[in-house]
Write an enzyme that holds these catalytic residues in place. Structure first.
Site, PDB file in Angstrom:
ATOM      1  N   GLY A  46      11.926   2.008  12.800  1.00  0.00           N
ATOM      2  CA  GLY A  46      12.032   3.439  12.583  1.00  0.00           C
ATOM      3  C   GLY A  46      12.700   4.090  13.769  1.00  0.00           C
ATOM      4  CD  GLN A  51      12.687   7.214  18.724  1.00  0.00           C
ATOM      5  OE1 GLN A  51      12.628   7.124  17.508  1.00  0.00           O
ATOM      6  NE2 GLN A  51      12.294   6.229  19.517  1.00  0.00           N
ATOM      7  CB  CYS A  89       7.912   4.015  20.658  1.00  0.00           C
ATOM      8  SG  CYS A  89       9.075   5.384  20.558  1.00  0.00           S
ATOM      9  CG  LEU A  90      13.286   1.248  18.809  1.00  0.00           C
ATOM     10  CD1 LEU A  90      14.456   1.523  17.880  1.00  0.00           C
ATOM     11  CD2 LEU A  90      13.310  -0.195  19.287  1.00  0.00           C
ATOM     12  CG  HIS A 131       5.871   5.996  15.665  1.00  0.00           C
ATOM     13  ND1 HIS A 131       5.232   5.341  16.694  1.00  0.00           N
ATOM     14  CD2 HIS A 131       7.126   6.247  16.131  1.00  0.00           C
ATOM     15  CE1 HIS A 131       6.047   5.211  17.720  1.00  0.00           C
ATOM     16  NE2 HIS A 131       7.221   5.748  17.404  1.00  0.00           N
ATOM     17  CD  GLU A 132      10.047   6.584  13.779  1.00  0.00           C
ATOM     18  OE1 GLU A 132      10.646   7.386  14.529  1.00  0.00           O
ATOM     19  OE2 GLU A 132       9.728   5.434  14.138  1.00  0.00           O
ATOM     20  CG  HIS A 135       9.555  10.127  17.670  1.00  0.00           C
ATOM     21  ND1 HIS A 135       9.509  10.098  19.044  1.00  0.00           N
ATOM     22  CD2 HIS A 135       9.403   8.832  17.271  1.00  0.00           C
ATOM     23  CE1 HIS A 135       9.337   8.835  19.450  1.00  0.00           C
ATOM     24  NE2 HIS A 135       9.261   8.055  18.400  1.00  0.00           N
TER      25      HIS A 135
HETATM   26 NI    NI Z   1       9.039   5.998  18.395  1.00  0.00          NI
END
Ligand code: NI
Length: 158
Positions: A46, A51, A89-90, A131-132, A135
């Protein structure tokens, strides 16, 4: 294929609220394509627009490869149950931590043609949606972690 730089935790853009998308444009289509490229390249499941430094309400998710979803202006309208497990998380590379999330989520969003649709997810998909969407309001999973972060080697990150 175009990759964008993934912003890392501590970058101010990750704690800001995103604006809704009001119309689809070629530039936003390109952004969405780049988000998928960037997510797959990083082996993530995701990615949210902030991000890559864009404060728009856009999320891409693909938790099982070949089930890609674009969620524009997503709103979680229903949740139930709970699941507790590791999340990554990236924007926090190489780390994971335990987070409790709903086990079922229903989200209303718009697709790339700005058509409204509903998506239901359980388990990993439910976790990724939560999660997304977090963000998009500037919330990082690290704020929700219980028990601290730990390093991971090969686990998929969101
Ligand atoms: Ni993330």
């Amino acid at each position: 294929m175009a990759l964008r730089n993934i912003r890392l935790e501590g970058d101010a853009v990750l704690s800001k609220k995103c604006r809704p998308v009001t119309e689809m444009t070629p530039k936003i289509r390109e952004l969405i394509d780049d988000m998928f490229d960037t997510m797959y390249e990083a082996s993530g499941v995701g990615l949210a627009a902030p991000q890559v430094g864009i404060l728009k309400q856009i999320v891409v998710i693909d938790v099982e490869e070949d089930m890609p979803y674009v969620l524009i202006n997503p709103r979680i309208v229903e949740t139930s149950g709970s699941q507790t497990g590791d999340e990554g998380c990236l924007s926090v590379p190489g780390m994971a931590g335990e987070v409790t999330r709903p086990n079922y989520v229903k989200v209303v969003a718009q697709n790339e043609d700005m058509e409204e649709f509903e998506l239901e997810g359980t388990e990993l998909l439910a976790r990724a949606i939560c999660h997304e969407c977090d963000h998009l309001v500037g919330r990082m999973y690290t704020e929700l972690v219980t028990g601290g972060l730990h390093p991971v080697e090969t686990e998929e990150e969101e």
